[in-house]
Enzyme design. Structure first.
Site, PDB file in Angstrom:
ATOM      1  N   ASP A 107     -11.628 -23.642  11.052  1.00  0.00           N
ATOM      2  CA  ASP A 107     -10.560 -23.044  10.259  1.00  0.00           C
ATOM      3  C   ASP A 107     -11.139 -22.465   8.965  1.00  0.00           C
ATOM      4  O   ASP A 107     -12.013 -21.625   9.021  1.00  0.00           O
ATOM      5  CB  ASP A 107      -9.474 -24.108  10.019  1.00  0.00           C
ATOM      6  CG  ASP A 107      -8.214 -23.582   9.386  1.00  0.00           C
ATOM      7  OD1 ASP A 107      -7.362 -23.036  10.107  1.00  0.00           O
ATOM      8  OD2 ASP A 107      -8.076 -23.733   8.149  1.00  0.00           O
ATOM      9  N   HIS A 272      -5.019 -27.063  17.660  1.00  0.00           N
ATOM     10  CA  HIS A 272      -5.874 -26.481  16.630  1.00  0.00           C
ATOM     11  C   HIS A 272      -6.900 -27.482  16.118  1.00  0.00           C
ATOM     12  O   HIS A 272      -8.053 -27.109  15.850  1.00  0.00           O
ATOM     13  CB  HIS A 272      -4.990 -25.993  15.477  1.00  0.00           C
ATOM     14  CG  HIS A 272      -5.734 -25.422  14.313  1.00  0.00           C
ATOM     15  ND1 HIS A 272      -6.523 -24.297  14.403  1.00  0.00           N
ATOM     16  CD2 HIS A 272      -5.812 -25.831  13.012  1.00  0.00           C
ATOM     17  CE1 HIS A 272      -7.046 -24.022  13.213  1.00  0.00           C
ATOM     18  NE2 HIS A 272      -6.636 -24.932  12.361  1.00  0.00           N
TER      19      HIS A 272
END
Length: 292
Positions: A107, A272
């Site tokens: 990320d 995620h």
């Protein structure tokens, strides 16, 4: 008690004038630096780091502005440029005795890792990016109603003041929203870990916003300059992503290949927070990368 990575030691290392990073270090062998994402800390690597430490020196910092690392003010919009944050990482590794190291980021940490690979190619031997697109491509693929999935990107891109006030009014609701909707397996984020992420994030609202704001400004300028000049990631690169391309209508591997000629791109079947939901898969991919 705040959870920790078992058998890792903790320290604070000065990486720039007035900025020290909190870092967890474990294992021995060739160095691997792991950079966390949003809204998390170095703790997100706890499973992967413990595994890699069997034969690597594993370095897990909190990025500047996050966790227990320093959170400098950002009067001119450069304090959280990925160029600045990447320089922190290189300085940290050198302070720990490593001129060259492998680097993996998730990320936001992946954006820092990419910038480190572009700015410091002699230092970064291998690079892995988890569930992100390069900054320019990220903005380009968001359009129409599908862009709603990235509402936080637009919120935190606004000038200083409003985003900080809105998020600061209900930080646990804001940051907890992403911990909830981005996780397919809630058990991957046990209560003590979730609480640690929320506490760290609510104490870092201005710096987290500044990090995101940089990605709508100075980071775009830096990436465009590299793209225009032909600068690319010359080291072996591995990318693990959810299948966002199918959802939003783009070819993720093709976008990454424009930046990384020596690329291996894999689509994963988890949420995620893949280092916590699928740590064995992530560790396996990193080991394959390190063997290239």
């Amino acid at each position: 008690m705040t959870p920790t990575i078992p058998d890792f030691t903790h320290d604070r290392v000065t990486v720039a004038d007035g900025v020290a990073l909190h870092v967890a270090v474990g294992g021995s062998g060739s160095p691997v630096v792991l950079l966390h994402g949003f809204p998390q800390t170095h703790l997100m690597w706890r499973h992967v780091a413990a595994d890699l430490a069997a034969d690597h020196t594993v370095i897990c910092p909190d990025l500047r502005g996050y966790g227990a690392s320093d959170k400098p003010a950002d009067p001119d919009g450069t304090a959280y440029a990925k160029r600045t944050m990447a320089a922190d990482v290189v300085a940290l590794a050198r302070a720990l005795g490593h001129e060259r190291f492998a680097l993996a980021g998730h990320d936001r940490g992946a954006l820092v890792a990419v910038r480190a690979g572009l700015d410091h190619p002699d230092a970064v031997t291998h690079l892995a990016a988890l569930d992100v697109l390069p900054t320019l491509d990220m903005w380009d693929v968001l359009h129409g109603t599908s862009a709603a999935v990235g509402f936080h990107l637009y919120l935190m891109a606004q000038p200083p003041g409003l985003p900080e006030r809105l998020i600061g009014a209900a930080p646990d609701a804001f940051f907890g929203h992403f911990l909830d909707i981005w996780t397919r397996d809630p058990k991957a984020l046990p209560a003590d870990v979730r609480a640690a992420y929320l506490k760290a994030s609510r104490e870092a609202v201005p710096s987290i916003v500044a990090d995101y704001r940089a990605s709508a400004g100075i980071d775009v300028a830096h990436d465009r300059a590299d793209l225009d000049s032909g600068s690319r990631l010359g080291m072996p690169v591995s990318v693990l992503q959810q299948d966002w391309g199918t959802t939003l209508g783009y070819d993720a591997a093709a976008l990454w290949r424009a930046w990384a000629p020596d690329l291996r791109h894999e689509t994963v079947d988890c949420g995620h927070f893949m280092a916590e939901e699928a740590p064995d898969e992530v560790t396996g991919a990193l080991r394959k990368l390190l063997a290239r």
